[in-house]
Design a protein around this motif. Structure first.
Motif, short mmCIF file in Angstrom:
data_model
loop_
_atom_site.label_atom_id
_atom_site.label_comp_id
_atom_site.label_asym_id
_atom_site.label_seq_id
_atom_site.Cartn_x
_atom_site.Cartn_y
_atom_site.Cartn_z
N LEU A 1 -16.29 -19.32 9.79
CA LEU A 1 -17.59 -18.94 9.24
C LEU A 1 -17.59 -17.52 8.70
O LEU A 1 -18.07 -17.25 7.61
N ILE A 2 -17.05 -16.58 9.46
CA ILE A 2 -17.02 -15.19 9.00
C ILE A 2 -16.21 -15.04 7.74
O ILE A 2 -16.55 -14.28 6.83
N LEU A 3 -15.10 -15.79 7.61
CA LEU A 3 -14.28 -15.71 6.41
C LEU A 3 -15.04 -16.23 5.20
O LEU A 3 -15.01 -15.64 4.11
N VAL A 4 -15.79 -17.32 5.38
CA VAL A 4 -16.58 -17.88 4.28
C VAL A 4 -17.65 -16.89 3.83
O VAL A 4 -17.89 -16.66 2.64
N VAL A 5 -18.31 -16.25 4.80
CA VAL A 5 -19.35 -15.26 4.48
C VAL A 5 -18.78 -14.11 3.66
O VAL A 5 -19.33 -13.70 2.65
N ILE A 6 -17.63 -13.59 4.11
CA ILE A 6 -17.04 -12.44 3.44
C ILE A 6 -16.61 -12.79 2.02
O ILE A 6 -16.88 -12.06 1.06
N ILE A 7 -15.94 -13.95 1.87
CA ILE A 7 -15.49 -14.35 0.53
C ILE A 7 -16.68 -14.60 -0.38
O ILE A 7 -16.68 -14.23 -1.56
N ASN A 8 -17.74 -15.17 0.16
CA ASN A 8 -18.95 -15.43 -0.64
C ASN A 8 -19.58 -14.14 -1.13
O ASN A 8 -20.01 -14.03 -2.28
N ILE A 9 -19.62 -13.13 -0.25
CA ILE A 9 -20.19 -11.84 -0.63
C ILE A 9 -19.44 -11.25 -1.81
O ILE A 9 -20.02 -10.79 -2.80
N ASN B 1 -26.05 -9.27 5.15
CA ASN B 1 -24.87 -9.91 5.74
C ASN B 1 -24.31 -9.07 6.88
O ASN B 1 -23.85 -9.61 7.90
N ALA B 2 -24.34 -7.73 6.73
CA ALA B 2 -23.88 -6.85 7.80
C ALA B 2 -24.74 -7.05 9.04
O ALA B 2 -24.23 -7.11 10.18
N PHE B 3 -26.06 -7.15 8.84
CA PHE B 3 -26.96 -7.34 9.98
C PHE B 3 -26.70 -8.67 10.68
O PHE B 3 -26.72 -8.75 11.92
N ALA B 4 -26.47 -9.71 9.88
CA ALA B 4 -26.24 -11.03 10.47
C ALA B 4 -25.02 -11.01 11.40
O ALA B 4 -25.06 -11.53 12.53
N ILE B 5 -23.94 -10.39 10.93
CA ILE B 5 -22.72 -10.32 11.75
C ILE B 5 -22.94 -9.44 12.97
O ILE B 5 -22.57 -9.79 14.10
N ALA B 6 -23.59 -8.25 12.76
CA ALA B 6 -23.83 -7.31 13.86
C ALA B 6 -24.71 -7.94 14.93
O ALA B 6 -24.54 -7.70 16.14
N LYS C 1 -24.92 -11.11 15.71
CA LYS C 1 -24.10 -12.06 16.48
C LYS C 1 -23.20 -11.33 17.49
O LYS C 1 -22.96 -11.81 18.60
N LEU C 2 -22.73 -10.15 17.06
CA LEU C 2 -21.84 -9.38 17.93
C LEU C 2 -22.60 -8.49 18.91
O LEU C 2 -21.99 -7.82 19.75
N ASN C 3 -23.95 -8.43 18.74
CA ASN C 3 -24.78 -7.51 19.52
C ASN C 3 -24.30 -6.07 19.35
O ASN C 3 -24.23 -5.28 20.29
N TYR C 4 -23.99 -5.74 18.11
CA TYR C 4 -23.45 -4.41 17.73
C TYR C 4 -24.63 -3.53 17.28
O TYR C 4 -25.11 -3.63 16.15
N THR C 5 -25.11 -2.68 18.19
CA THR C 5 -26.35 -1.90 17.97
C THR C 5 -26.27 -1.01 16.74
O THR C 5 -27.17 -1.00 15.89
N ARG C 6 -25.21 -0.22 16.64
CA ARG C 6 -25.09 0.70 15.52
C ARG C 6 -25.04 -0.05 14.19
O ARG C 6 -25.63 0.37 13.19
N GLY C 7 -24.33 -1.18 14.15
CA GLY C 7 -24.25 -1.96 12.91
C GLY C 7 -25.60 -2.46 12.47
O GLY C 7 -25.94 -2.43 11.27
N LYS C 8 -26.42 -2.93 13.43
CA LYS C 8 -27.78 -3.39 13.08
C LYS C 8 -28.63 -2.23 12.58
O LYS C 8 -29.38 -2.37 11.60
N ALA C 9 -28.53 -1.08 13.25
CA ALA C 9 -29.33 0.09 12.85
C ALA C 9 -28.95 0.55 11.44
O ALA C 9 -29.82 0.84 10.61
N ASP C 10 -27.63 0.60 11.16
CA ASP C 10 -27.18 1.01 9.82
C ASP C 10 -27.70 0.05 8.76
O ASP C 10 -28.08 0.46 7.65
N ALA C 11 -27.71 -1.24 9.06
CA ALA C 11 -28.22 -2.24 8.11
C ALA C 11 -29.70 -2.04 7.86
O ALA C 11 -30.18 -2.13 6.71
N TYR C 12 -30.47 -1.75 8.91
CA TYR C 12 -31.90 -1.46 8.74
C TYR C 12 -32.10 -0.25 7.81
O TYR C 12 -33.00 -0.25 6.95
N VAL C 13 -31.27 0.78 7.97
CA VAL C 13 -31.38 1.97 7.11
C VAL C 13 -31.13 1.61 5.66
O VAL C 13 -31.85 2.05 4.75
#
Length: 726
Positions: free
Chosen positions: A7-15, A72-77, A79-91
């Protein structure tokens, strides 16, 4: 939870495939995409960071791409519960909201990011959220709130030692001060930011600062300086293929051309900027360039087109709640409607502009709007109200011109200082290169010396001695040139400041005279009413001409070193002349002037110079006196000196104000009836008195009054016929 590898590979290639044909990315983006593809099936936080970085790269040139990558960054972050990634996406999402005028959505996204950054103890992230929240308040015209956010972010970034982010904070703070009309503070922050950008070789940020500095120069009508900085910014943006920057510079160059009355050329630049802004979806730029097109079409005598574009500007600014641009659009429509004699519509739009300008603390827009209110009321035959608004306009314009004049000189000097520092840096770098080259030659010679010791040592020694002598001579010549340049700059600064004071003293009577003739030509007053006003205005013009002659005579004596005019004269003659010329000001406040200066108070100095001092003392006392009060004017001879004093019973000064009174930088305070000044009068008085070996002082108690005084050498005998003051 971890994403499935497929799934992650499909998302990245699609982007990547979705945007490959839509937009040609910068080289840095290409590298990031290649890095993302190289990760293949990896589903770690690094992929999220790369996506957010790509989103940031696309922010100004392709905001839709920013949204795509950030989501797309937020969606992955997530799933990973990656706090900084979600915050950066919000910015990233909030930055696009802000860019498109979606301020409510932007505020929500920035606050979500702030909460996540704080929970993760990410101070740099907290500063990013503060900067974003401040930018939204800036667009809404809440400048004090915006600056509070920016200062918080700047403090964090300084503490972290992140120079690039510090530079970015300075630049944004400069923009807010620019919006407030505080151009000197804006330039100070722009130059701080630019210095850091140049040291870090951040060309894109440097281009932004060059453009912003050019805008300030444009506000201050320093057209050549503005074009210099715009061209520097444009050269960088073209090289970097920055669409947002290129469109911005087109609009700015168009505004300079319009100010120079090159309307057809300006229109071409505005049309190009509008096309680019529409593609980018830049709502602020769209509403502002619509306003520019409205004004330029008015100058091209295309009234219908002017009204069309100004209405489009108001519609766009209102839809996106860009209040500064709304004020511009209202004022522009009022201007055109007044000229078309549609006075009711002009009056309504002018009032809206006046109200918004007051809220935004924009003195310039408030003055323009007030003029349109006055013109509309005159067209509606409400002459008393029109006259009151015109008086308010004159007061606002005087205050604005005084402030702009001082800011113009400060800004111009600031630009000169920056350019000089850059030239010194270039010279220093050239000297370093030269030293390196010299060292290389010396090393080559040294290698040869190993083979032919005696002969080459002599050659090397002689060459080195000649070279050092030449360098010493060159250094001495450079020092002499720099000293001469510094002296010339000082003289130019003195002349410029004196001219600003002259302009202030001339403006009021000329504005009154212009207003009279405007009312007469528009048939707003009768010839009989005009004739009744003539003696009053004539008297003011005669006094202004008289005082102008005095100031010009003193300027020549300062700059051109003309023949010494020191002589004996009676202070009483000077006081009598100035009291006569200031009768109107005294009557306006019903102030009684008690003059106890006699013919026995004779001093040695230039009478015209001392007249300037006496004039300033009296006008200051009137300015800060209450109605129905007293001003005492007295002199006495003590120990071979004549001590002259003017004492009022007005508002007085605090200890802090008193300590700054004769400094070079003085902020002029409004009088008891909101009178304005330049803040430079007492500085010149100090120079004048000290030129004749005198001394000057001030004594004051808050709410109890002020005494201004000077002491000059007493003449040996009374002058029977003191010279006529000119």
């Amino acid at each position: 939870m971890i994403l499935k590898p497929a799934l992650i590979l499909v998302v990245i290639i699609n982007i990547i495939s979705t945007h490959a044909l839509a937009y040609q990315p910068a080289q840095s983006v290409n590298k990031l995409k290649a890095k993302l593809l190289a990760k293949g099936k990896q589903t770690d936080t690094a992929a999220v960071n790369i996506l957010n970085t790509i989103a940031e790269e696309f922010y100004e040139s392709a905001p839709d791409s920013t949204v795509h990558y950030a989501e797309n960054a937020f969606a992955i972050a997530n799933k990973l519960n990656y706090t900084r990634g979600k915050a950066d996406a919000y910015v990233q999402l909030a930055s696009v909201n802000n860019f498109r005028g979606q301020y409510a959505a932007g505020t929500v996204n920035y606050n979500k990011a702030l909460q996540l950054y704080r929970s993760n103890k990410d101070q740099l992230g907290v500063s990013k959220a503060f900067m974003g929240l401040g930018s939204i308040q800036d667009y809404l015209g809440n400048y004090t709130v915006a600056l509070n956010y920016y200062e918080k972010a700047l403090a964090i970034r300084k503490q972290l030692g992140n120079q690039q982010e510090v530079a970015n904070s300075y630049a944004i703070i400069g923009i807010t001060y620019d919006n407030k009309g505080q151009f000197t503070k804006a330039l100070d922050n722009y130059f701080k930011s630019l210095n850091i950008d140049l040291k870090l070789n951040n060309h894109l940020a440097a281009a932004d600062n060059y453009c912003n500095i050019g805008v300030v120069m444009q506000h201050l009508e320093l057209w050549d300086k503005a074009m210099d900085y715009f061209n520097k910014a444009n050269a960088l943006w073209l090289r970097l293929d920055d669409k947002q920057g290129i469109s911005t510079i087109s609009q700015n160059i168009g505004e300079v051309l319009m100010s120079q009355k090159k309307f057809n050329e300006a229109n071409t630049y505005f049309q190009k900027a509008l096309k680019d802004y529409l593609i980018l979806g830049d709502q602020d730029g769209i509403s502002l360039v619509y306003y520019d097109l409205g004004i330029v079409n008015y100058h091209l005598q295309k009234t219908d087109s002017a009204i069309f574009y100004l209405k489009k500007s108001l519609e766009s600014a209102t839809a996106n709640n860009i209040q500064y641009n709304m004020a511009y659009a209202y004022e522009g429509l009022a201007l055109v409607y007044n000229l078309e004699k549609r006075y009711s519509e002009a009056y309504a739009h002018a009032l809206s502009a006046q109200k918004l300008a007051g809220k935004l603390q924009s003195l310039n827009t408030q003055a323009d709007a007030t003029l349109q209110v006055s013109n509309a009321l005159a067209g509606l035959k409400q002459f008393d109200k029109a006259y009151e608004q015109h008086r308010l306009y004159t007061s606002l314009r005087d205050s604005l011109k005084n402030d702009e004049t001082l800011q113009k000189f400060a800004s111009y000097n600031m630009a000169i200082d920056f350019e000089n520092s850059q030239r010194k840096a270039v010279v220093k770098e050239a000297q370093l290169v030269k030293k390196i080259e010299q060292q290389r030659v010396a090393n080559t010679i040294y290698a040869i010396v190993i083979v032919i010791i005696t002969i080459m040592m002599i050659i090397y020694y002689n060459a080195k001695r000649k070279q050092l002598k030449a360098n010493a001579m060159l250094a001495e010549k450079n020092r002499e040139v720099l000293e001469q340049a510094e002296e010339l700059n000082g003289l130019n600064t003195l002349k410029d400041r004196l001219i600003s004071i002259l302009a202030h003293d001339l403006r009021a009577p000329l504005s009154t005279l212009r207003g009279m003739f405007t009312l007469l030509t528009q048939h707003d007053i009768t010839p009989e009413e005009f004739a009744e006003m003539v003696p009053l205005v004539s008297g003011k013009l005669e006094h202004t001409s008289d005082f102008l002659d005095t100031l010009l005579f003193w300027i020549n004596s300062q700059v051109d070193n003309i023949t010494d005019t020191t002589k004996n004269f009676c202070l009483s003659d000077v006081v009598k002349v100035e009291l006569e010329t200031l009768q109107d000001q005294l009557k306006q406040k019903n102030i009684t002037a008690i003059n106890s200066v006699t013919t026995g108070h004779v001093v040695m100095a230039d009478p015209n110079s001392i007249r300037i001092v006496v004039h300033n003392f009296l006008t200051n006392s009137i300015k800060f006196s209450h109605e129905n009060s007293l001003i005492e004017i007295k002199a006495q001879v003590i120990n071979g000196e004549v001590l002259f004093m003017v004492k009022d019973h007005g508002i007085g000064m605090s200890t802090d104000q008193l300590g700054k009174l004769f400094k070079r930088k003085v902020e002029s305070q409004p009088g008891t009836k909101n009178e304005r000044g330049t803040g430079m009068g007492l500085i010149f008085c100090k120079d004048l008195v000290e030129k004749y070996n005198g001394r000057i002082w001030a004594k004051s108690d808050l709410n109890a009054g002020t005494e201004l005084g000077f002491a000059l050498a007493s003449a040996s005998s009374v002058v029977e016929n003191s010279p006529k003051l000119v």
